[in-house]
Design a protein around this motif. Structure first.
Motif, PDB file in Angstrom:
ATOM      1  N   ALA A 185      44.117  36.611  37.265  1.00  0.00           N
ATOM      2  CA  ALA A 185      45.157  36.948  36.279  1.00  0.00           C
ATOM      3  C   ALA A 185      46.501  37.203  36.945  1.00  0.00           C
ATOM      4  O   ALA A 185      47.566  36.928  36.360  1.00  0.00           O
ATOM      5  N   ASP A 186      46.484  37.689  38.190  1.00  0.00           N
ATOM      6  CA  ASP A 186      47.729  37.968  38.904  1.00  0.00           C
ATOM      7  C   ASP A 186      48.547  36.706  39.157  1.00  0.00           C
ATOM      8  O   ASP A 186      49.769  36.783  39.359  1.00  0.00           O
ATOM      9  N   LEU A 187      47.899  35.560  39.152  1.00  0.00           N
ATOM     10  CA  LEU A 187      48.604  34.307  39.435  1.00  0.00           C
ATOM     11  C   LEU A 187      49.491  33.864  38.278  1.00  0.00           C
ATOM     12  O   LEU A 187      50.320  32.958  38.438  1.00  0.00           O
ATOM     13  N   TRP A 213      40.078  28.427  34.917  1.00  0.00           N
ATOM     14  CA  TRP A 213      39.577  28.322  33.536  1.00  0.00           C
ATOM     15  C   TRP A 213      38.368  29.237  33.345  1.00  0.00           C
ATOM     16  O   TRP A 213      38.250  29.956  32.342  1.00  0.00           O
ATOM     17  N   ASN A 214      37.482  29.226  34.327  1.00  0.00           N
ATOM     18  CA  ASN A 214      36.253  30.015  34.264  1.00  0.00           C
ATOM     19  C   ASN A 214      36.544  31.519  34.223  1.00  0.00           C
ATOM     20  O   ASN A 214      35.793  32.283  33.613  1.00  0.00           O
ATOM     21  N   SER A 215      37.643  31.948  34.855  1.00  0.00           N
ATOM     22  CA  SER A 215      37.963  33.375  34.881  1.00  0.00           C
ATOM     23  C   SER A 215      38.229  33.923  33.487  1.00  0.00           C
ATOM     24  O   SER A 215      38.007  35.112  33.232  1.00  0.00           O
ATOM     25  N   VAL A 216      38.667  33.056  32.586  1.00  0.00           N
ATOM     26  CA  VAL A 216      38.875  33.464  31.193  1.00  0.00           C
ATOM     27  C   VAL A 216      37.580  33.311  30.396  1.00  0.00           C
ATOM     28  O   VAL A 216      37.183  34.208  29.642  1.00  0.00           O
ATOM     29  N   ALA A 217      36.921  32.173  30.607  1.00  0.00           N
ATOM     30  CA  ALA A 217      35.695  31.903  29.854  1.00  0.00           C
ATOM     31  C   ALA A 217      34.615  32.952  30.129  1.00  0.00           C
ATOM     32  O   ALA A 217      33.865  33.334  29.227  1.00  0.00           O
ATOM     33  N   VAL A 284      35.185  37.484  39.580  1.00  0.00           N
ATOM     34  CA  VAL A 284      34.791  36.454  38.617  1.00  0.00           C
ATOM     35  C   VAL A 284      35.121  35.132  39.281  1.00  0.00           C
ATOM     36  O   VAL A 284      36.288  34.866  39.586  1.00  0.00           O
ATOM     37  N   ASN A 285      34.121  34.311  39.525  1.00  0.00           N
ATOM     38  CA  ASN A 285      34.345  33.163  40.396  1.00  0.00           C
ATOM     39  C   ASN A 285      33.527  31.969  39.919  1.00  0.00           C
ATOM     40  O   ASN A 285      32.818  32.035  38.917  1.00  0.00           O
ATOM     41  N   VAL A 286      33.627  30.876  40.677  1.00  0.00           N
ATOM     42  CA  VAL A 286      32.884  29.667  40.354  1.00  0.00           C
ATOM     43  C   VAL A 286      32.080  29.254  41.582  1.00  0.00           C
ATOM     44  O   VAL A 286      32.547  29.392  42.723  1.00  0.00           O
ATOM     45  N   SER A 287      30.865  28.798  41.361  1.00  0.00           N
ATOM     46  CA  SER A 287      30.014  28.343  42.450  1.00  0.00           C
ATOM     47  C   SER A 287      30.419  26.930  42.839  1.00  0.00           C
ATOM     48  O   SER A 287      30.250  25.985  42.071  1.00  0.00           O
ATOM     49  N   SER A 350      30.417  37.832  38.543  1.00  0.00           N
ATOM     50  CA  SER A 350      30.154  36.801  37.539  1.00  0.00           C
ATOM     51  C   SER A 350      30.472  35.435  38.134  1.00  0.00           C
ATOM     52  O   SER A 350      31.611  35.172  38.539  1.00  0.00           O
ATOM     53  N   LEU A 351      29.454  34.594  38.211  1.00  0.00           N
ATOM     54  CA  LEU A 351      29.603  33.308  38.880  1.00  0.00           C
ATOM     55  C   LEU A 351      29.346  32.170  37.899  1.00  0.00           C
ATOM     56  O   LEU A 351      28.248  32.019  37.367  1.00  0.00           O
TER      57      LEU A 351
END
Length: 381
Positions: A185-187, A213-217, A284-287, A350-351
């Protein structure tokens, strides 16, 4: 005694017997017939012994082996991979070569090619005869499949949907993190400039986009909120580079931007080489899943499928996964060998995964094809 010596002696014996028996007597005829049968059996036996001797060999240790086992030709494999896997493969390949030699008495050598995942994919499609590809994202393997070099269903041929290495997205900051960047969100803040590559041309940039996108979803937002957020972030991107390497150079060497998104494993590897890098792993991240596949057309041409498949399977062993973990990749599963290394990585609460968004085909159509979401975002800048 040789086979032909047996034949000559048998012929002489036969002629003597012919002279002894009179063919006009039934008894003589039967006796001669039985002798002939006996000689035929003897000749056949000699012939069999000769064939048996010619089909075996003895190695230096005194054991016998067929010519196939005793004269196995060396095997060569061509591995094509994305750049940051090189350190891991350099450690893994000698171990596999040693094990294969011990178990199969056969030498295996490797040709290796490393570079950007997208450019490696194009090279294979254009004729680089890779036997095994280890790429940054499944979309690249799908492209090789569509070129009819890999059979459909490749992701089901090996464990974990053919994912053999994985990482997460990291937020690289300036030393001391002067802008206090901790979350995605800081970006979106007005005073922040982000350096990233163009997801239309860069594999890692697709992962970057998906992380945003995933950080919001993953925090309860729907597509509209995700679109609004990601649009704000890309308005803070002064330039979209062609690939991740160019983005890193602009950030690190030219001093542009406040933040850079990169693979966690690439940052860890840079630190191991003595570089000082400040970074944050958002919780909150993506694999970031890196697949492996056999290039069916090429292994069939080279007749080395057995060794290629054995090598890929070896990459899933605890010994190989430990080497991936040493250079910053997160283990695909926790084992005693990787547990201590994995404990050094920041926890992710959350991945998200590619499967959460329907797989790469769906992601490509929704976000990156001409006129899709990313083009719409760019049009609003």
């Amino acid at each position: 005694m040789s086979f032909w010596q047996h034949i000559l002696e048998s012929k002489q014996i036969f002629l003597k017997i012919v002279n002894k028996f009179r063919l006009n007597s039934i008894k003589g005829f039967l006796s001669l017939f039985l002798v002939g049968v006996s000689l035929s059996v003897a000749i056949a036996a000699c012939s069999g012994n000769g064939a048996s001797n010619s089909s075996t060999s003895t190695d230096a240790g005194g054991s016998t082996a067929t010519p196939v086992a005793a004269n196995k030709q060396d095997v060569r494999l061509t591995l094509v991979s994305f750049a940051v896997t090189k350190a891991a493969h350099d450690a893994i390949i000698p171990k596999f070569v040693e094990q294969w030699k011990k178990e199969h008495n056969q030498n295996v050598s490797f040709d290796q090619s490393y570079g950007g995942s997208g450019s490696q994919t194009r090279a294979v499609i254009d004729g680089l005869e890779a036997d095994v590809v280890h790429l940054a994202l499944g979309l690249d393997v799908d492209k090789i499949q569509k070129a009819k070099l890999i059979e459909p269903g490749w992701e089901k041929e090996f464990p974990n949907n053919a994912i053999v290495s994985k990482s997460v997205a990291a937020l690289v900051t300036r030393p001391g993190n002067p802008k206090g960047l901790k979350t995605w969100a800081d970006l979106a803040k007005d005073n922040v400039k982000l350096i990233t590559a163009d997801p239309k041309t860069s594999g890692i940039a697709r992962w970057n986009f998906l992380a945003l996108w995933n950080s919001v979803a993953k925090t309860g937002g729907g597509d509209q909120k995700a679109l609004e957020f990601v649009t704000k972030v890309y308005k803070n991107v002064p330039i979209l580079t062609k690939d991740a390497r160019e983005a890193t150079d602009i950030f690190a060497k030219r001093g542009q931007g406040d933040a850079l998104i990169n693979y966690e494993n690439e940052i860890i590897l840079a630190q191991q080489k003595g570089e000082k890098v400040d970074y944050v792993i958002p919780d909150v991240n993506v694999s970031i899943d890196n697949p492996i596949a056999i290039v069916d057309q090429n292994v069939d041409k080279h007749r080395n499928r057995e060794v290629a498949e054995a090598f890929v399977k070896y990459l899933y062993t605890p010994e190989a996964q430990q080497e991936f973990a040493k250079v910053g990749f997160r283990p695909i599963e926790e084992t005693p060998q990787t547990k201590e290394l994995a404990s050094k990585y920041p926890k992710v609460k959350s991945l998200g995964t590619v499967q959460d968004y329907g797989g790469w085909d769906s992601i490509q159509k929704k976000f990156f094809e001409d006129g899709a979401v990313f083009d719409q975002i760019q049009a609003k800048k």
